[in-house]
Every structure is written in structure tokens, then in C-alpha cells.
Design a protein around this motif. Sequence first.
Motif, PDB file in Angstrom:
ATOM      1  N   ASP A  61       0.838  -1.204   0.000  1.00  0.00           N
ATOM      2  CA  ASP A  61       0.000   0.000   0.000  1.00  0.00           C
ATOM      3  C   ASP A  61       0.869   1.249   0.000  1.00  0.00           C
ATOM      4  OD1 ASP A  61      -2.267  -1.571  -0.008  1.00  0.00           O
ATOM      5  OD2 ASP A  61      -2.773  -1.212   2.105  1.00  0.00           O
ATOM      6  N   ALA A  62       1.962   1.221   0.774  1.00  0.00           N
ATOM      7  CA  ALA A  62       2.886   2.356   0.796  1.00  0.00           C
ATOM      8  C   ALA A  62       3.534   2.543  -0.572  1.00  0.00           C
ATOM      9  CB  ALA A  62       3.952   2.152   1.874  1.00  0.00           C
ATOM     10  N   LEU A  63       3.888   1.455  -1.241  1.00  0.00           N
ATOM     11  CA  LEU A  63       4.468   1.540  -2.582  1.00  0.00           C
ATOM     12  C   LEU A  63       3.464   2.124  -3.568  1.00  0.00           C
ATOM     13  CD1 LEU A  63       6.682   0.980  -4.683  1.00  0.00           C
ATOM     14  CD2 LEU A  63       5.813  -1.363  -4.829  1.00  0.00           C
ATOM     15  N   THR A  64       2.218   1.679  -3.481  1.00  0.00           N
ATOM     16  CA  THR A  64       1.176   2.195  -4.374  1.00  0.00           C
ATOM     17  C   THR A  64       1.006   3.704  -4.171  1.00  0.00           C
ATOM     18  OG1 THR A  64       0.032   0.072  -4.361  1.00  0.00           O
ATOM     19  CG2 THR A  64      -1.269   1.993  -5.003  1.00  0.00           C
ATOM     20  N   THR A  65       0.989   4.135  -2.926  1.00  0.00           N
ATOM     21  CA  THR A  65       0.865   5.561  -2.626  1.00  0.00           C
ATOM     22  C   THR A  65       2.088   6.326  -3.107  1.00  0.00           C
ATOM     23  OG1 THR A  65      -0.500   5.051  -0.689  1.00  0.00           O
ATOM     24  CG2 THR A  65       0.490   7.238  -0.775  1.00  0.00           C
ATOM     25  N   ALA A  66       3.271   5.768  -2.903  1.00  0.00           N
ATOM     26  CA  ALA A  66       4.511   6.430  -3.336  1.00  0.00           C
ATOM     27  C   ALA A  66       4.536   6.595  -4.852  1.00  0.00           C
ATOM     28  CB  ALA A  66       5.726   5.639  -2.866  1.00  0.00           C
ATOM     29  N   ARG A  67       3.971   5.648  -5.557  1.00  0.00           N
ATOM     30  CA  ARG A  67       3.969   5.726  -7.023  1.00  0.00           C
ATOM     31  C   ARG A  67       3.076   6.848  -7.530  1.00  0.00           C
ATOM     32  NH1 ARG A  67       2.755   0.496  -9.809  1.00  0.00           N
ATOM     33  NH2 ARG A  67       3.781   1.488 -11.552  1.00  0.00           N
ATOM     34  N   THR A  68       2.206   7.401  -6.657  1.00  0.00           N
ATOM     35  CA  THR A  68       1.380   8.549  -7.044  1.00  0.00           C
ATOM     36  C   THR A  68       2.113   9.862  -6.768  1.00  0.00           C
ATOM     37  OG1 THR A  68       0.281   8.805  -4.896  1.00  0.00           O
ATOM     38  CG2 THR A  68      -0.728   7.260  -6.476  1.00  0.00           C
ATOM     39  N   GLY A  69       3.330   9.764  -6.245  1.00  0.00           N
ATOM     40  CA  GLY A  69       4.110  10.966  -5.977  1.00  0.00           C
ATOM     41  C   GLY A  69       4.120  11.386  -4.523  1.00  0.00           C
ATOM     42  N   GLN A  70       3.482  10.618  -3.667  1.00  0.00           N
ATOM     43  CA  GLN A  70       3.455  10.935  -2.245  1.00  0.00           C
ATOM     44  C   GLN A  70       4.461  10.027  -1.527  1.00  0.00           C
ATOM     45  OE1 GLN A  70      -0.540  10.745  -0.681  1.00  0.00           O
ATOM     46  NE2 GLN A  70      -1.392  11.351  -2.640  1.00  0.00           N
ATOM     47  N   GLY A  71       5.573  10.613  -1.098  1.00  0.00           N
ATOM     48  CA  GLY A  71       6.616   9.829  -0.437  1.00  0.00           C
ATOM     49  C   GLY A  71       6.078   9.055   0.747  1.00  0.00           C
ATOM     50  N   GLN A  72       6.669   7.932   1.001  1.00  0.00           N
ATOM     51  CA  GLN A  72       6.217   7.062   2.081  1.00  0.00           C
ATOM     52  C   GLN A  72       7.396   6.527   2.873  1.00  0.00           C
ATOM     53  OE1 GLN A  72       2.661   6.013   2.572  1.00  0.00           O
ATOM     54  NE2 GLN A  72       2.745   7.977   1.518  1.00  0.00           N
ATOM     55  N   SER A  73       7.166   6.283   4.143  1.00  0.00           N
ATOM     56  CA  SER A  73       8.133   5.542   4.953  1.00  0.00           C
ATOM     57  C   SER A  73       7.343   4.584   5.823  1.00  0.00           C
ATOM     58  CB  SER A  73       8.990   6.483   5.812  1.00  0.00           C
ATOM     59  OG  SER A  73       8.175   7.171   6.732  1.00  0.00           O
ATOM     60  N   VAL A  74       7.929   3.440   6.068  1.00  0.00           N
ATOM     61  CA  VAL A  74       7.289   2.411   6.884  1.00  0.00           C
ATOM     62  C   VAL A  74       8.306   1.960   7.914  1.00  0.00           C
ATOM     63  CG1 VAL A  74       6.232   0.115   6.906  1.00  0.00           C
ATOM     64  CG2 VAL A  74       5.846   1.652   4.956  1.00  0.00           C
ATOM     65  N   LEU A  75       7.904   1.937   9.159  1.00  0.00           N
ATOM     66  CA  LEU A  75       8.774   1.490  10.238  1.00  0.00           C
ATOM     67  C   LEU A  75       8.440   0.025  10.534  1.00  0.00           C
ATOM     68  CD1 LEU A  75      10.863   2.252  12.415  1.00  0.00           C
ATOM     69  CD2 LEU A  75       8.935   2.903  13.871  1.00  0.00           C
ATOM     70  N   VAL A  76       9.436  -0.834  10.403  1.00  0.00           N
ATOM     71  CA  VAL A  76       9.266  -2.260  10.680  1.00  0.00           C
ATOM     72  C   VAL A  76      10.058  -2.563  11.949  1.00  0.00           C
ATOM     73  CG1 VAL A  76       9.638  -4.608   9.812  1.00  0.00           C
ATOM     74  CG2 VAL A  76       9.041  -2.765   8.222  1.00  0.00           C
ATOM     75  N   VAL A  77       9.366  -2.979  12.990  1.00  0.00           N
ATOM     76  CA  VAL A  77      10.024  -3.236  14.266  1.00  0.00           C
ATOM     77  C   VAL A  77       9.705  -4.645  14.747  1.00  0.00           C
ATOM     78  CG1 VAL A  77      10.001  -0.820  14.982  1.00  0.00           C
ATOM     79  CG2 VAL A  77       8.091  -2.271  15.583  1.00  0.00           C
ATOM     80  N   GLY A  78      10.565  -5.160  15.592  1.00  0.00           N
ATOM     81  CA  GLY A  78      10.347  -6.474  16.178  1.00  0.00           C
ATOM     82  C   GLY A  78      11.646  -7.024  16.723  1.00  0.00           C
ATOM     83  N   GLU A  79      11.523  -8.069  17.499  1.00  0.00           N
ATOM     84  CA  GLU A  79      12.698  -8.692  18.092  1.00  0.00           C
ATOM     85  C   GLU A  79      13.558  -9.352  17.021  1.00  0.00           C
ATOM     86  OE1 GLU A  79      12.097 -11.101  21.550  1.00  0.00           O
ATOM     87  OE2 GLU A  79      10.374  -9.912  22.164  1.00  0.00           O
TER      88      GLU A  79
END
Length: 189
Positions: A61-79
Motif C-alpha cells: 500500500d505504501a508503494l502504491t501511494t509512493a507511485r502517485t508521488g506521495q513519499g512514504q516511509s514504513v517502520l518495521v520493528v520487532g525482536e
Amino acid sequence: QKVPGAPPDLVLLCMRLLKKAPQERPTAEEALSELDPEFDLDALTQGDFIGRAEPRKVLHDALTTARTGQGQSVLVVGESGLGKTTLLDEFARQSGLFGADFFSGTCTMRDHVKLRGLDTVIERMAEAYRKETARALRRLTETERGLLLDRFIFLKELLPVDEHGTVPVDSSTGVALSKLLDHLSKRRT
């Protein structure tokens, strides 16, 4: 705690897989070969990435949004050991099919560099787009440029010293970083 009656070689393998430091754990290939030396690893690696439907959806979903010109970042956390790197490696491979650039950074709880993950992402972007990053830095105000070069020291190598800018006391790099990323994102559209 060991399971009574478990085969000793399986218990030893499990204990090694549970090591705190990732470099001390056997790889998946090593673990599978210990369990079954005849196991066809190639058959396993040829298949599709399985599982993690929700995290994969968030990334796509973040990639799809980024492809419209809206930059995206996703934080992936876990042990450690939960498969974050595998998830991101697979996403990077898939996003490349769409012509997207993928940058990631890693940090630990005991890291001595503030925001190490962000620091790494900015450094990788600057390395990938050296000329564009230098041009984008020059478009910023002297204060914004000074703040970024003070916070992300590796950016200093992109500009001559007389272009490094000034760093006011009690200023935030947030706006300057946002402008830099905006300039870099326009390079791709």
C-alpha cells in the motif's frame, strides 16, 4: 526448557537457533541440512514468499501511494530473528519490478548513533543519488543545509566546505530533511 524425549541433535539445533546474537545462529540452509541432509533447498527457494500477509499489504500500500508521488516511509520493528530482514528483502525485490528504489536502515536498542536507521537510509540515498543530493542541498537555505550537514555528517563530502552552511542553536532538522527528501523524490517522477 527442553522437551523430554526430544532427539538430542534437535535440542542442540533449537538451542543454537535461539542464540541472542543473529550471527551465532545457523542459517535456514544450515538448519535444514542438519535436520535432513537430503532436503532439496532449491525447491524451497524457488517458491513464492509465504505468510506475513498484513505486513506485506502495508508495504505494498505504501508503494502504491509512493507511485502517485506521495513519499512514504514504513517502520518495521520487532525482536531479532522474527524475519524483518527477509520481509524487507522480498519487498525490495518486488518493488524493483515496479522501478521503485528501496532504501532501508537498521538500528538496535543499544545503538550509540541517534536515529541510526534514518541515518543509514539518508546515507544510502545520498550514495545512490550523489549529484542529485548535492543539487538538492544547494537548493536549501544556508541554515537548512547547515542543519542537515551537522546531523548527517557524511553529506559534507558532497559539497565544498564554503557551502556547508550555518547551524543555529536550538534548531530542528525536520523541515530541512523534509525539503531534501522532497527534492530527491521529484528526481524520480
